[in-house]
Design a protein around this motif. Structure first.
Motif, PDB file in Angstrom:
ATOM      1  N   HIS A 290       0.826  -1.206   0.000  1.00  0.00           N
ATOM      2  CA  HIS A 290       0.000   0.000   0.000  1.00  0.00           C
ATOM      3  C   HIS A 290       0.862   1.259   0.000  1.00  0.00           C
ATOM      4  O   HIS A 290       0.664   2.169  -0.809  1.00  0.00           O
ATOM      5  CB  HIS A 290      -0.917  -0.010   1.221  1.00  0.00           C
ATOM      6  N   ILE A 297       1.508   6.154  -7.575  1.00  0.00           N
ATOM      7  CA  ILE A 297       0.300   6.795  -8.118  1.00  0.00           C
ATOM      8  C   ILE A 297       0.527   8.310  -8.248  1.00  0.00           C
ATOM      9  O   ILE A 297       0.158   8.931  -9.244  1.00  0.00           O
ATOM     10  CB  ILE A 297      -0.914   6.472  -7.232  1.00  0.00           C
ATOM     11  N   LYS A 300       3.023   8.897 -11.223  1.00  0.00           N
ATOM     12  CA  LYS A 300       2.349   8.668 -12.514  1.00  0.00           C
ATOM     13  C   LYS A 300       1.270   9.726 -12.760  1.00  0.00           C
ATOM     14  O   LYS A 300       1.126  10.257 -13.870  1.00  0.00           O
ATOM     15  CB  LYS A 300       1.733   7.264 -12.548  1.00  0.00           C
ATOM     16  N   GLY A 301       0.523  10.024 -11.725  1.00  0.00           N
ATOM     17  CA  GLY A 301      -0.571  10.993 -11.835  1.00  0.00           C
ATOM     18  C   GLY A 301      -0.064  12.364 -12.245  1.00  0.00           C
ATOM     19  O   GLY A 301      -0.580  12.968 -13.201  1.00  0.00           O
TER      20      GLY A 301
ATOM     21  N   HIS B  17      -2.623  12.687  -3.737  1.00  0.00           N
ATOM     22  CA  HIS B  17      -3.775  11.960  -4.305  1.00  0.00           C
ATOM     23  C   HIS B  17      -5.022  12.816  -4.255  1.00  0.00           C
ATOM     24  O   HIS B  17      -5.809  12.827  -5.202  1.00  0.00           O
ATOM     25  CB  HIS B  17      -3.989  10.647  -3.546  1.00  0.00           C
ATOM     26  N   THR B  98      -9.107   3.470  -3.090  1.00  0.00           N
ATOM     27  CA  THR B  98      -7.918   3.148  -2.313  1.00  0.00           C
ATOM     28  C   THR B  98      -6.788   2.585  -3.165  1.00  0.00           C
ATOM     29  O   THR B  98      -7.016   2.185  -4.315  1.00  0.00           O
ATOM     30  CB  THR B  98      -8.291   2.135  -1.199  1.00  0.00           C
ATOM     31  N   THR B  99      -5.601   2.587  -2.619  1.00  0.00           N
ATOM     32  CA  THR B  99      -4.475   1.984  -3.330  1.00  0.00           C
ATOM     33  C   THR B  99      -4.500   0.467  -3.196  1.00  0.00           C
ATOM     34  O   THR B  99      -3.903  -0.250  -3.980  1.00  0.00           O
ATOM     35  CB  THR B  99      -3.119   2.450  -2.724  1.00  0.00           C
ATOM     36  N   SER B 100      -5.181  -0.014  -2.158  1.00  0.00           N
ATOM     37  CA  SER B 100      -5.146  -1.440  -1.846  1.00  0.00           C
ATOM     38  C   SER B 100      -6.065  -2.252  -2.744  1.00  0.00           C
ATOM     39  O   SER B 100      -7.244  -1.942  -2.888  1.00  0.00           O
ATOM     40  CB  SER B 100      -5.554  -1.649  -0.392  1.00  0.00           C
ATOM     41  N   THR B 119      -9.993   0.570  -7.085  1.00  0.00           N
ATOM     42  CA  THR B 119      -8.572   0.733  -6.776  1.00  0.00           C
ATOM     43  C   THR B 119      -8.025   1.875  -7.632  1.00  0.00           C
ATOM     44  O   THR B 119      -8.343   1.964  -8.818  1.00  0.00           O
ATOM     45  CB  THR B 119      -7.828  -0.565  -7.099  1.00  0.00           C
ATOM     46  N   LYS B 120      -7.237   2.734  -7.008  1.00  0.00           N
ATOM     47  CA  LYS B 120      -6.663   3.879  -7.752  1.00  0.00           C
ATOM     48  C   LYS B 120      -5.781   3.334  -8.863  1.00  0.00           C
ATOM     49  O   LYS B 120      -4.826   2.598  -8.599  1.00  0.00           O
ATOM     50  CB  LYS B 120      -5.806   4.730  -6.825  1.00  0.00           C
ATOM     51  N   PRO B 121      -6.064   3.674 -10.127  1.00  0.00           N
ATOM     52  CA  PRO B 121      -5.213   3.178 -11.221  1.00  0.00           C
ATOM     53  C   PRO B 121      -3.882   3.930 -11.206  1.00  0.00           C
ATOM     54  O   PRO B 121      -3.835   5.097 -10.834  1.00  0.00           O
ATOM     55  CB  PRO B 121      -6.001   3.501 -12.484  1.00  0.00           C
ATOM     56  N   VAL B 122      -2.841   3.238 -11.619  1.00  0.00           N
ATOM     57  CA  VAL B 122      -1.517   3.866 -11.651  1.00  0.00           C
ATOM     58  C   VAL B 122      -1.432   4.847 -12.834  1.00  0.00           C
ATOM     59  O   VAL B 122      -0.908   5.947 -12.715  1.00  0.00           O
ATOM     60  CB  VAL B 122      -0.424   2.780 -11.737  1.00  0.00           C
ATOM     61  N   PHE B 124      -2.251   7.703 -15.355  1.00  0.00           N
ATOM     62  CA  PHE B 124      -2.937   8.994 -15.186  1.00  0.00           C
ATOM     63  C   PHE B 124      -4.232   9.048 -15.987  1.00  0.00           C
ATOM     64  O   PHE B 124      -5.262   9.497 -15.502  1.00  0.00           O
ATOM     65  CB  PHE B 124      -1.998  10.132 -15.619  1.00  0.00           C
ATOM     66  N   SER B 128      -8.027   9.544 -14.574  1.00  0.00           N
ATOM     67  CA  SER B 128      -8.944  10.605 -15.037  1.00  0.00           C
ATOM     68  C   SER B 128     -10.280  10.020 -15.478  1.00  0.00           C
ATOM     69  O   SER B 128     -11.342  10.488 -15.056  1.00  0.00           O
ATOM     70  CB  SER B 128      -8.332  11.358 -16.219  1.00  0.00           C
TER      71      SER B 128
END
Lengths: 501, 146
Positions: A290, A297, A300-301, B17, B98-100, B119-122, B124, B128
């Motif tokens: 995690h 993230i 990359k974001g 984030h 979440t990242t998990s 899950t938050k995509p890596v 970009f 979006s």
């Protein structure tokens, strides 16, 4: 078998003999007593039978002497019987009883019962069959010398067979007896003619002239008693052995049960430990994935956002976004370093030594002088801290992290203060770092030691400090915990080190 | 859009984030306002209108909550449990962001009646697209509880 084993064997054997000696002696005593009691029981039974016969014989003697003799004398005085008449078949009670016993024996034989040996024995008999032997003479003497003794009994061995011998004195010689047993010339002519010698004459009144004796075989009774004793003894031994072996078995089973129970408890403990370790590992993997994914993230974001802005020619926030990317990369680096650090605890072990905690704390505070001065924090160290047997370098990290933690969570305390001290709790030394900072709500007391857990997102550091402290203390076999009365009341982080450290 | 003021409560402890989420939401203009809080305790205070969130004009009742799981103080799952156990709040759509992607986390989230789990995509672009779709679905297509 070597000498050592032989010695052990000898000791064991001696112990076994010692252990066996007492029961064996006890058993012998019991068996002898039993045999005596059982024999006595059977013999008293035989004795009674014999005594009955002898008393019955005595009755017959009495009848002859007290009834027949007076009747006979009366008839003689009246001239119905000649003055010189004498017949032992009518007159002699010993003759009559002996013959009577002979008939009795014949009847016993006819009835298939064993014959009973009877003898009237005298030192001075008319009939030689009544002559006392040496033993019988001694009994006559004994009865005469000890008037209080009325009977004699003994188990005797004749030709390998056991007999119960029983004797009573013959009737005391009275004046009436002297008529025939006094001087020879005073006795009836017929009697004198019948018995030519001096046998049976010259007796005196008031003494026991003879004994009457009977002996019956008691081999059966004695062997029955012996068999009974043996079987009873075997029974008792068997019971005793059963009891003994049962007790030994019970003890063995108990011992085994205890050890099994202990083993189960230990195994359960190991299982619990393993489970705990597994859960910890899982938590660790989760945290790592995690927390390491988070900066990716971000990177990359914001590189995506930068790309977009670059295409649009929108340059305003590019500097800020680039800083975010850079910071995220730094953060990732920090996390990786921290992970490496925590993974070495327990793996890389320095030798433990008796560490002077006064010096150690002084060193750590010197290193943290900058941050402490910046936050204007007053530090007090309890004097004469006892030494601690531990890994010096790791203990430095523990103290450093706890003090740093106190600095980071001081809040806006106007009079910030940190105290390093020690107290004793049921014989265990508890070291502590106490602050008067923001304090911790009780529900987070466990959480604060979790890897990368932070109570305040904005506070500096990755959140590894307390996790590292916990790991080091655990490796030292100790315990770490936090005491705080709640938010705004300050915190006290306490730790102990295991006894073997 | 029918012009109603729509509010999103974003519970996210990572400021980067949070920034990414807010930028995307602003770009697509799905919500009128985003309230951002950094920990679970603040999220609950905001929902209940407690403490510094007492003013409903400044902090109106949100129409959607985007909730991270790993949060300081009160954990995301705890917040979810509290919301779904509250008679007045349980209708609020809660999307776990979440990242998990741990199995355990999604299972627990659904156990506590999360409305969605993402899950938050890596990437970009995916990030979006996800936020655009999420905003449109929950605030435009979905019939809101209030």
């Amino acid at each position: 078998m070597n000498l050592e084993n032989l010695k052990i064997f000898a000791v064991k054997a001696r112990r076994a003999v010692n252990m066996a000696a007492l029961p064996v002696v006890a058993m012998v005593v019991v068996a002898v007593t039993l045999n005596y009691a059982i024999s006595a029981f059977f013999l008293s039974d035989a004795e009674e039978k014999i005594k009955n016969i002898l008393l019955s014989h005595r009755g017959l003697h009495q009848y002859i002497q007290k009834v027949m003799h007076p009747a006979f004398y009366k008839a003689r005085e009246q001239g119905e019987i000649s003055q010189d008449f004498y017949a032992p078949e009518i007159f002699s009670s010993s003759f009559v009883v002996r013959v009577d016993h002979g008939f009795y024996n014949e009847e016993l034989k006819k009835a298939g019962l064993p014959e009973i040996y009877y003898k009237l024995a005298s030192n001075n008999p008319r009939n030689p069959v009544n002559k006392a032997d040496e033993f019988e003479s001694s009994l006559i003497k004994m009865f005469n010398e000890n008037s209080e003794i009325s009977e004699f009994k003994k188990v005797v061995n004749i030709d390998g067979k056991k007999y119960l011998y029983f004797a009573i004195p013959f009737l005391e010689t009275s004046n009436a007896c002297i008529r025939c047993h006094g001087k020879r010339e005073d006795a009836p002519q017929g009697l004198q003619a019948l018995y030519p010698g001096q046998g049976g004459f010259n007796e005196k009144a008031g003494v026991y002239r003879a004994i009457e004796s009977i002996r019956v075989p008691v081999s059966d009774e004695i062997s029955t008693a012996f068999i009974l004793t043996c079987s009873l003894s075997v029974g008792i031994i068997a019971m005793f052995m059963l009891f003994f072996f049962n007790r030994r078995l019970k003890r063995t089973v108990d011992k085994k049960t205890y050890s099994l129970e202990a083993e189960v408890v230990e195994r359960k403990k190991k299982e619990d430990d393993l489970e705990k370790k597994n859960a910890e590992l899982e938590r660790f993997a989760y945290t790592v994935s995690h927390d390491l994914k988070s900066p990716i993230i971000t990177i990359k974001g914001f590189t995506g956002a930068l790309e977009k802005d670059l295409l649009k020619g929108n340059y305003e926030r590019m500097a800020g976004d680039l800083k975010r990317v850079s910071d995220a990369a730094d953060r990732m680096n920090d996390l990786l370093c921290d992970l490496l650090e925590i993974s070495t605890v327990g793996r890389v072990v320095n030798t433990s030594e008796a560490v002077d905690m006064n010096l150690l704390v002084e060193d750590v505070l010197a290193q943290l002088e900058g941050p402490l001065r910046n936050s204007d924090i007053k530090v007090t160290v309890q004097s004469d801290l006892p030494p601690l047997f531990c890994d010096r370098q790791r203990m430095c990290e523990v103290v450093q992290n706890l003090v740093e933690n106190a600095i980071n969570y001081m809040g806006d305390q106007v009079d910030p203060h940190i105290l390093f001290g020690v107290r004793e709790e049921s014989g265990v030394k508890v070291y502590f770092v106490q602050d008067n900072g923001i304090g911790i709500d009780e529900k987070y007391h466990e959480n604060v030691f979790g890897l990368f857990n932070k109570l305040d997102a904005k506070s500096s550091g990755t959140g590894i400090g307390l996790a590292l402290v916990k790991r080091i203390i655990e490796v030292h076999g100790g315990r770490v915990w936090v005491e705080s009365d709640g938010v705004g009341k300050g915190s006290r982080f306490c730790f102990t080190v295991g006894r073997n450290f | 859009m029918n012009g109603e003021p729509l509010t999103i409560l974003l519970v996210e402890d990572n400021p980067d984030h949070a920034e990414l989420v807010m930028r995307n939401m602003e770009d697509f203009q799905v919500a009128n306002s985003i309230i951002h809080v950094e920990d679970g305790e603040a999220a609950l205070d905001c929902l209940y209108g407690r403490g510094k969130y007492a003013d409903r004009k400044l902090f109106p009742m949100p129409h959607l909550m985007l909730l991270d799981l790993r949060l300081p103080k009160v954990d995301g799952l705890e917040v979810l449990k509290e919301v779904k156990g509250d008679a007045d709040l349980k209708a609020l759509p809660v999307v776990i962001l979440t990242t998990s992607d741990a199995e355990r986390d999604s299972a627990m989230a659904y156990e506590y009646h999360a409305n969605s789990y993402v899950t938050k995509p890596v990437s970009f672009d995916e990030f979006s697209t996800l936020l655009r779709d999420l905003g449109f679905y929950w605030l435009a297509w979905n019939k809101r509880p209030w």
